[in-house]
Design a protein around this motif. Sequence first.
Motif, PDB file in Angstrom:
ATOM      1  N   ASP A 217      60.449  51.923  43.468  1.00 15.29           N
ATOM      2  CA  ASP A 217      60.217  51.765  42.030  1.00 15.29           C
ATOM      3  C   ASP A 217      60.196  53.154  41.403  1.00 15.29           C
ATOM      4  O   ASP A 217      59.251  53.923  41.582  1.00 15.29           O
ATOM      5  N   SER A 218      61.264  53.527  40.687  1.00 16.96           N
ATOM      6  CA  SER A 218      61.384  54.874  40.125  1.00 16.96           C
ATOM      7  C   SER A 218      60.309  55.173  39.090  1.00 16.96           C
ATOM      8  O   SER A 218      60.009  56.336  38.829  1.00 16.96           O
ATOM      9  N   GLU A 219      59.698  54.159  38.517  1.00 19.93           N
ATOM     10  CA  GLU A 219      58.671  54.395  37.499  1.00 19.93           C
ATOM     11  C   GLU A 219      57.387  54.964  38.116  1.00 19.93           C
ATOM     12  O   GLU A 219      56.540  55.492  37.389  1.00 19.93           O
ATOM     13  N   LYS A 220      57.236  54.841  39.409  1.00 24.75           N
ATOM     14  CA  LYS A 220      56.029  55.345  40.065  1.00 24.75           C
ATOM     15  C   LYS A 220      56.120  56.822  40.427  1.00 24.75           C
ATOM     16  O   LYS A 220      55.125  57.424  40.820  1.00 24.75           O
ATOM     17  N   LEU A 221      57.325  57.436  40.269  1.00 20.97           N
ATOM     18  CA  LEU A 221      57.495  58.834  40.641  1.00 20.97           C
ATOM     19  C   LEU A 221      56.654  59.728  39.745  1.00 20.97           C
ATOM     20  O   LEU A 221      56.758  59.684  38.509  1.00 20.97           O
ATOM     21  N   LEU A 222      55.785  60.520  40.398  1.00 21.40           N
ATOM     22  CA  LEU A 222      54.895  61.486  39.723  1.00 21.40           C
ATOM     23  C   LEU A 222      53.945  60.830  38.723  1.00 21.40           C
ATOM     24  O   LEU A 222      53.300  61.530  37.936  1.00 21.40           O
ATOM     25  N   THR A 223      53.849  59.490  38.738  1.00 17.55           N
ATOM     26  CA  THR A 223      52.944  58.801  37.803  1.00 17.55           C
ATOM     27  C   THR A 223      51.869  57.998  38.538  1.00 17.55           C
ATOM     28  O   THR A 223      50.789  57.750  37.976  1.00 17.55           O
ATOM     29  N   VAL A 224      52.157  57.568  39.739  1.00  9.14           N
ATOM     30  CA  VAL A 224      51.217  56.737  40.495  1.00  9.14           C
ATOM     31  C   VAL A 224      50.811  57.493  41.770  1.00  9.14           C
ATOM     32  O   VAL A 224      51.649  58.103  42.437  1.00  9.14           O
ATOM     33  N   ASN A 225      49.517  57.423  42.074  1.00 11.07           N
ATOM     34  CA  ASN A 225      48.995  58.074  43.281  1.00 11.07           C
ATOM     35  C   ASN A 225      49.057  57.094  44.457  1.00 11.07           C
ATOM     36  O   ASN A 225      48.695  55.928  44.333  1.00 11.07           O
ATOM     37  N   TYR A 226      49.521  57.600  45.577  1.00 11.84           N
ATOM     38  CA  TYR A 226      49.686  56.768  46.777  1.00 11.84           C
ATOM     39  C   TYR A 226      48.362  56.136  47.213  1.00 11.84           C
ATOM     40  O   TYR A 226      48.334  54.973  47.649  1.00 11.84           O
ATOM     41  N   PHE A 227      47.254  56.835  47.093  1.00  8.09           N
ATOM     42  CA  PHE A 227      45.964  56.319  47.567  1.00  8.09           C
ATOM     43  C   PHE A 227      45.412  55.221  46.660  1.00  8.09           C
ATOM     44  O   PHE A 227      44.549  54.460  47.065  1.00  8.09           O
ATOM     45  N   GLU A 228      45.913  55.152  45.425  1.00  9.05           N
ATOM     46  CA  GLU A 228      45.521  54.058  44.536  1.00  9.05           C
ATOM     47  C   GLU A 228      46.410  52.835  44.746  1.00  9.05           C
ATOM     48  O   GLU A 228      46.009  51.716  44.456  1.00  9.05           O
ATOM     49  N   ASP A 229      47.616  53.069  45.258  1.00  6.91           N
ATOM     50  CA  ASP A 229      48.588  52.000  45.398  1.00  6.91           C
ATOM     51  C   ASP A 229      48.634  51.442  46.819  1.00  6.91           C
ATOM     52  O   ASP A 229      49.233  50.395  47.053  1.00  6.91           O
ATOM     53  N   SER A 230      48.008  52.136  47.808  1.00  6.76           N
ATOM     54  CA  SER A 230      48.122  51.774  49.218  1.00  6.76           C
ATOM     55  C   SER A 230      46.806  51.192  49.733  1.00  6.76           C
ATOM     56  O   SER A 230      45.740  51.347  49.131  1.00  6.76           O
ATOM     57  N   LYS A 231      46.896  50.539  50.897  1.00  8.95           N
ATOM     58  CA  LYS A 231      45.713  49.997  51.573  1.00  8.95           C
ATOM     59  C   LYS A 231      45.079  51.004  52.529  1.00  8.95           C
ATOM     60  O   LYS A 231      44.125  50.680  53.230  1.00  8.95           O
ATOM     61  N   VAL A 232      45.624  52.220  52.584  1.00  5.95           N
ATOM     62  CA  VAL A 232      45.098  53.217  53.503  1.00  5.95           C
ATOM     63  C   VAL A 232      43.666  53.625  53.137  1.00  5.95           C
ATOM     64  O   VAL A 232      42.884  54.067  53.999  1.00  5.95           O
ATOM     65  N   SER A 233      43.301  53.448  51.861  1.00  3.57           N
ATOM     66  CA  SER A 233      41.943  53.801  51.444  1.00  3.57           C
ATOM     67  C   SER A 233      40.902  52.902  52.116  1.00  3.57           C
ATOM     68  O   SER A 233      39.745  53.293  52.269  1.00  3.57           O
ATOM     69  N   SER A 234      41.322  51.685  52.556  1.00  2.00           N
ATOM     70  CA  SER A 234      40.375  50.783  53.219  1.00  2.00           C
ATOM     71  C   SER A 234      40.053  51.239  54.642  1.00  2.00           C
ATOM     72  O   SER A 234      39.110  50.741  55.259  1.00  2.00           O
ATOM     73  N   THR A 235      40.815  52.176  55.175  1.00  2.00           N
ATOM     74  CA  THR A 235      40.569  52.687  56.530  1.00  2.00           C
ATOM     75  C   THR A 235      39.543  53.816  56.544  1.00  2.00           C
ATOM     76  O   THR A 235      39.180  54.298  57.620  1.00  2.00           O
ATOM     77  N   GLY A 236      39.096  54.259  55.371  1.00  2.00           N
ATOM     78  CA  GLY A 236      38.109  55.339  55.314  1.00  2.00           C
ATOM     79  C   GLY A 236      38.714  56.701  55.042  1.00  2.00           C
ATOM     80  O   GLY A 236      37.989  57.704  54.978  1.00  2.00           O
TER      81      GLY A 236
END
Length: 594
Positions: A217-236
Amino acid sequence: MNRKFLSLNSKQIMQIVLPLAIVAVYTCFTFTYLVNSIIKRNIVNVAEELNDQADYEVRLQLEPVVCAINSLCDSLKKPHDKDSTFDLLKATAGQYHNCEAFYYTTLNNIPSGGYIIMSDGWEAPSDFDFTKRPWHIEAIAKNGEVFYGEPYVSASSGNLCVAFSRAVFDESGKVKGVIGADITLGRLSENISAMKLSENTQVNLIDSQGMYLTNRDSEKLLTVNYFEDSKVSSTGYNVKNYLDGSDKAFVHGKHFYAVKKVGLTHWFSVIEGPISDFTGTSQFWFRIIEISTCLLILANVIFNSIHMNRTKMKEVKLSERLVVEMQNLVSSSKENAATAQDQSAAVKEIVATMEDNTELSENISKKIKDVSGVASKTNSDVAEGVSYIEKNVLKLQEIAETNKETISGIKVLGEKIENIWDIVTLINSVADQAKIIAFNAELEASSAGEAGSNFHIVATEIRRLADGIIDGTKEIKERISEIQQSSDRLILTSESGTEKIQEGVESAKGLEERFCSIKNASEITASSAGDITTIIQQQASASEQILITLRQIASGVENFTKATDYISGASQNLKAIASELSSGNTESQEQPED
């Protein structure tokens, strides 16, 4: 088949089904655990390989341009005019399709006489101050190292780009300008997005803050943070500990994750996806295995049911035969028990007789031992008496010899006294002559008058001395006579004592011979008593050994009797069990079919 299967009770069915079910459940769980572990390990390995591939793509897109910038820096050390610099930049840009433009700037801005040369021919307006751009400032500050700028969206093309720049030095080593290039990340984004581990796996590049540099999704480039969009934050994990520069690949819950720092940049390749993309096929085969296991258990139950029913039929026949054999065994056991009891009574009587015989032998042996002890004591006393007599004879012989030596000494002393007697006679004769000479001397002195007075005195004293010597010799002769008389008497007494001693020696020798005869008789008596004692002891030992053997035989007979009784009881119990087993199997066979 249905009748045979239903003839099994619930306990028998559980005995068949439960072990198989336990083994099947254990096998399924173990197989599932192992397969899941292998799948997770493979996912982690493949994710690490995919991150390595992303790192290779980044290097493939960026490092050639960086090498070109380094080559341009070496070329621009020598003096160049604008036209030759433009041609050099244009020729270099034509070789790299992922590069929007190469550019060269001076140290001063445009109003101060500086300039910027773009490979695409773009003319900068007069108010464009490139000296305040980060890529210009950081390149000079790096002092010869390449500066990697932050990604940005190009105003002219609208593409996501990143700037690389490096300071240019002249031949004297002074900074003369900055060479740079803007690289588009479009092709890199396409290549990264084309990388797939599974249908739902996502591979992206993010910067050091977690902002997307590539995404479907090109709209996410430099606008969306991976840690807000991913489930990796649930791993601590968070931005700080996840993007710390170390490679990571792990499985958490139902998802897998991987991260790797790529190239010489501050970017990271991140991979994320569900495990279900890889376990779908395995789940299908798990179901196949479970169904196959259940079918195998059912087939095994049916087979075991048929086999157990056949076994029961054989058990019934064997039970009937066992009852008959047990009856025969009980009869034989009773007969053996009666015979064993008779033998036990006979052996007990023999044991009692042998015990009396053993006791009598022990009494005889004790008496013989007493006689042997007395004979040994007598022999010892006689031997001691003989020893004393031998010593007495020796002493008497020594006394006789000593007495003989004494007599010889007295005789020698008599001879010495005879010699003394001659000397005394000589002394007496000399004294008489001295007395005569002294008398004559007195006469001569008297006739000499006054001149011979002194000589007269000497002669008088000599005569008096001679008289004294004559008187002394008389007394010596008397004493010698007395000694001779005593010596003669002593010789006579010693000779008489010698005769008595010799008689004592002869008597002692006769007594010694008699005692030696008694000693020999005592030795023969003691030896005979010892031999008799040994024979009695051997007879007692043999009797005792026979008694022990008979006792062991009696104990064995008793044990055999008990064993026979036990076998008889066990045979009756086995007969009852066989009867019960036979009746139980018959009842099981006669159950009505459902």
